[in-house]
Structures are given as structure tokens and as C-alpha cells.
Design a protein around this motif. Structure first.
Motif, mmCIF file in Angstrom:
data_model
loop_
_atom_site.group_PDB
_atom_site.id
_atom_site.type_symbol
_atom_site.label_atom_id
_atom_site.label_comp_id
_atom_site.label_asym_id
_atom_site.label_seq_id
_atom_site.Cartn_x
_atom_site.Cartn_y
_atom_site.Cartn_z
ATOM 1 N N GLU A 10 0.804 -1.227 0.000
ATOM 2 C CA GLU A 10 0.000 0.000 0.000
ATOM 3 C C GLU A 10 0.839 1.279 0.000
ATOM 4 N N MET A 11 1.882 1.334 0.832
ATOM 5 C CA MET A 11 2.702 2.555 0.871
ATOM 6 C C MET A 11 3.397 2.803 -0.464
ATOM 7 N N ASN A 12 3.979 1.769 -1.057
ATOM 8 C CA ASN A 12 4.628 1.926 -2.364
ATOM 9 C C ASN A 12 3.622 2.363 -3.418
ATOM 10 N N ARG A 13 2.465 1.728 -3.405
ATOM 11 C CA ARG A 13 1.413 2.026 -4.375
ATOM 12 C C ARG A 13 0.967 3.479 -4.267
ATOM 13 N N ASP A 14 0.676 3.920 -3.040
ATOM 14 C CA ASP A 14 0.189 5.286 -2.842
ATOM 15 C C ASP A 14 1.239 6.327 -3.210
ATOM 16 N N ARG A 19 2.989 10.486 -7.012
ATOM 17 C CA ARG A 19 4.094 11.101 -7.772
ATOM 18 C C ARG A 19 3.823 11.070 -9.273
ATOM 19 N N LEU A 20 3.250 9.988 -9.759
ATOM 20 C CA LEU A 20 2.930 9.898 -11.189
ATOM 21 C C LEU A 20 1.810 10.868 -11.560
ATOM 22 N N GLU A 21 0.795 10.963 -10.709
ATOM 23 C CA GLU A 21 -0.306 11.888 -10.989
ATOM 24 C C GLU A 21 0.166 13.339 -10.975
ATOM 25 N N ARG A 22 1.155 13.658 -10.137
ATOM 26 C CA ARG A 22 1.726 15.014 -10.144
ATOM 27 C C ARG A 22 2.410 15.329 -11.471
ATOM 28 N N ASP A 24 1.116 14.420 -14.247
ATOM 29 C CA ASP A 24 -0.016 14.390 -15.177
ATOM 30 C C ASP A 24 -0.269 13.049 -15.849
ATOM 31 N N PHE A 25 0.191 11.956 -15.227
ATOM 32 C CA PHE A 25 -0.172 10.624 -15.699
ATOM 33 C C PHE A 25 -1.504 10.247 -15.060
ATOM 34 N N THR A 26 -2.332 9.486 -15.773
ATOM 35 C CA THR A 26 -3.524 8.885 -15.216
ATOM 36 C C THR A 26 -3.115 7.504 -14.733
ATOM 37 N N VAL A 27 -3.457 7.156 -13.491
ATOM 38 C CA VAL A 27 -2.987 5.897 -12.901
ATOM 39 C C VAL A 27 -4.168 5.050 -12.442
ATOM 40 N N SER A 28 -4.222 3.824 -12.948
ATOM 41 C CA SER A 28 -5.155 2.813 -12.448
ATOM 42 C C SER A 28 -4.346 1.826 -11.624
ATOM 43 N N ILE A 29 -4.995 1.190 -10.665
ATOM 44 C CA ILE A 29 -4.304 0.318 -9.707
ATOM 45 C C ILE A 29 -4.826 -1.113 -9.799
ATOM 46 N N ALA A 30 -3.901 -2.061 -9.758
ATOM 47 C CA ALA A 30 -4.214 -3.475 -9.519
ATOM 48 C C ALA A 30 -3.326 -3.914 -8.363
ATOM 49 N N VAL A 31 -3.862 -4.739 -7.463
ATOM 50 C CA VAL A 31 -3.092 -5.125 -6.271
ATOM 51 C C VAL A 31 -2.459 -6.504 -6.376
ATOM 52 N N ASP A 32 -2.771 -7.231 -7.453
ATOM 53 C CA ASP A 32 -2.084 -8.509 -7.691
ATOM 54 C C ASP A 32 -2.107 -8.806 -9.185
ATOM 55 N N GLY A 33 -1.384 -9.839 -9.561
ATOM 56 C CA GLY A 33 -1.245 -10.159 -10.974
ATOM 57 C C GLY A 33 -2.548 -10.543 -11.645
ATOM 58 N N GLN A 34 -3.404 -11.288 -10.931
ATOM 59 C CA GLN A 34 -4.675 -11.681 -11.528
ATOM 60 C C GLN A 34 -5.547 -10.464 -11.817
ATOM 61 N N GLU A 35 -5.561 -9.519 -10.893
ATOM 62 C CA GLU A 35 -6.337 -8.291 -11.121
ATOM 63 C C GLU A 35 -5.804 -7.537 -12.332
ATOM 64 N N ALA A 36 -4.488 -7.492 -12.498
ATOM 65 C CA ALA A 36 -3.887 -6.833 -13.668
ATOM 66 C C ALA A 36 -4.319 -7.534 -14.956
ATOM 67 N N ILE A 37 -4.247 -8.860 -14.966
ATOM 68 C CA ILE A 37 -4.667 -9.635 -16.139
ATOM 69 C C ILE A 37 -6.132 -9.342 -16.461
ATOM 70 N N ASP A 38 -6.962 -9.300 -15.432
ATOM 71 C CA ASP A 38 -8.401 -9.067 -15.614
ATOM 72 C C ASP A 38 -8.700 -7.651 -16.110
ATOM 73 N N MET A 39 -7.871 -6.676 -15.744
ATOM 74 C CA MET A 39 -8.143 -5.269 -16.056
ATOM 75 C C MET A 39 -7.540 -4.791 -17.370
ATOM 76 N N VAL A 40 -6.439 -5.385 -17.796
ATOM 77 C CA VAL A 40 -5.622 -4.779 -18.851
ATOM 78 C C VAL A 40 -6.374 -4.610 -20.177
ATOM 79 N N THR A 108 13.071 9.538 -11.137
ATOM 80 C CA THR A 108 13.515 10.197 -12.367
ATOM 81 C C THR A 108 13.839 9.159 -13.440
ATOM 82 N N SER A 109 14.523 8.110 -13.034
ATOM 83 C CA SER A 109 14.850 7.024 -13.965
ATOM 84 C C SER A 109 13.575 6.347 -14.464
ATOM 85 N N LEU A 110 12.634 6.089 -13.567
ATOM 86 C CA LEU A 110 11.390 5.438 -13.938
ATOM 87 C C LEU A 110 10.622 6.269 -14.968
ATOM 88 N N VAL A 111 10.494 7.564 -14.735
ATOM 89 C CA VAL A 111 9.764 8.432 -15.669
ATOM 90 C C VAL A 111 10.466 8.454 -17.025
#
Length: 123
Positions: A10-14, A19-22, A24-40, A108-111
Motif C-alpha cells: 500500500e505505501m509503495n502504491r500510494d 508522484r505519477l499523478e503530479r 499528469d499521468f492517469t494511474v489505475s491500480i491493480a493489487v495482484d497479478g490476476q487483477e492486472a490480467i483481468d483489467m488490462v 527520475t529514472s522510472l519516468v
């Protein structure tokens, strides 16, 4: 630009989401791999930030599953992992990640990696 952030801690996610939204990226969240597969497929994000150590379906399996789906296989994936051992980068790339970032994330590297990968993605 729309990012799917797959992170169970949760802390890493938040922190990453804020930071990404600052930037101007739009960010959707998945909390595990199955949720990511289901959402993508319904989200069709521009890029996926995939924690590799996830509950239920891990990031390795989720990445392989997403890359095997021709509808979403072109979406770039950056593997996020606390593993910085020899061979971990190669393991991420073999799973289908386009890039790799060690936690704690150098923002900075990630962006820079996000921008480079999305710029190179065919529309």
C-alpha cells in the motif's frame, strides 16, 4: 498517458500513484497479478508498471500472460522489483518486461523509462 500500476504494498502504491499523478499521468491500480490480467484489456493502458513479487498471481506469471494475449501484448511493461541480484534484469526481460527498475524506485529514472517506452510503442 494512462499507467496501470500493479503493486500490492500500500505505501509503495500510494507514493508512486501520487508522484505519477503530479506528472499528469492517469494511474489505475491493480493489487495482484490476476487483477492486472483481468483489467488490462478493458483499460488498454499506455504502459504497465508491474511489481514482480505479488500475492496470488505473481508479476512474472502476469507479465507472461499479458504478453501472450495478442490484444494487449504490445503494451510495454516495466518490471519493478527489490531483487537486484545478478540475472534479475535478464529474468524480467525473459518474462516479457520491456524494462526493469529496482526498488526503491529512482523516480527520475522510472519516468525516463516510461517516456522512452511509450514513445517507441506503435499506435
Amino acid at each position: 498517458m494512462h499507467i496501470l500500476l500493479v503493486e500490492d504494498h500500500e505505501m509503495n502504491r500510494d507514493m508512486l500513484k501520487r508522484r505519477l499523478e503530479r506528472r499528469d499521468f492517469t494511474v489505475s491500480i491493480a493489487v495482484d497479478g490476476q487483477e492486472a490480467i483481468d483489467m488490462v484489456e478493458s483499460l488498454m493502458p499506455d504502459i504497465i508498471l508491474m511489481d514482480m513479487s505479488l500475492p496470488n498471481v505473481d508479476g512474472w506469471t502476469a507479465t507472461r500472460t499479458i504478453k501472450a494475449n495478442p490484444v494487449v501484448s504490445q503494451i510495454p511493461i516495466i518490471g519493478l522489483t527489490a531483487h537486484a541480484m545478478a540475472g534479475d534484469r535478464e529474468r524480467c526481460l525473459e518474462a516479457g518486461c520491456n524494462e526493469y527498475e529496482i526498488k526503491p524506485v529512482d523516480f527520475t529514472s522510472l519516468v525516463s523509462k516510461i517516456q522512452a517506452l511509450v514513445k517507441d510503442t506503435p499506435l
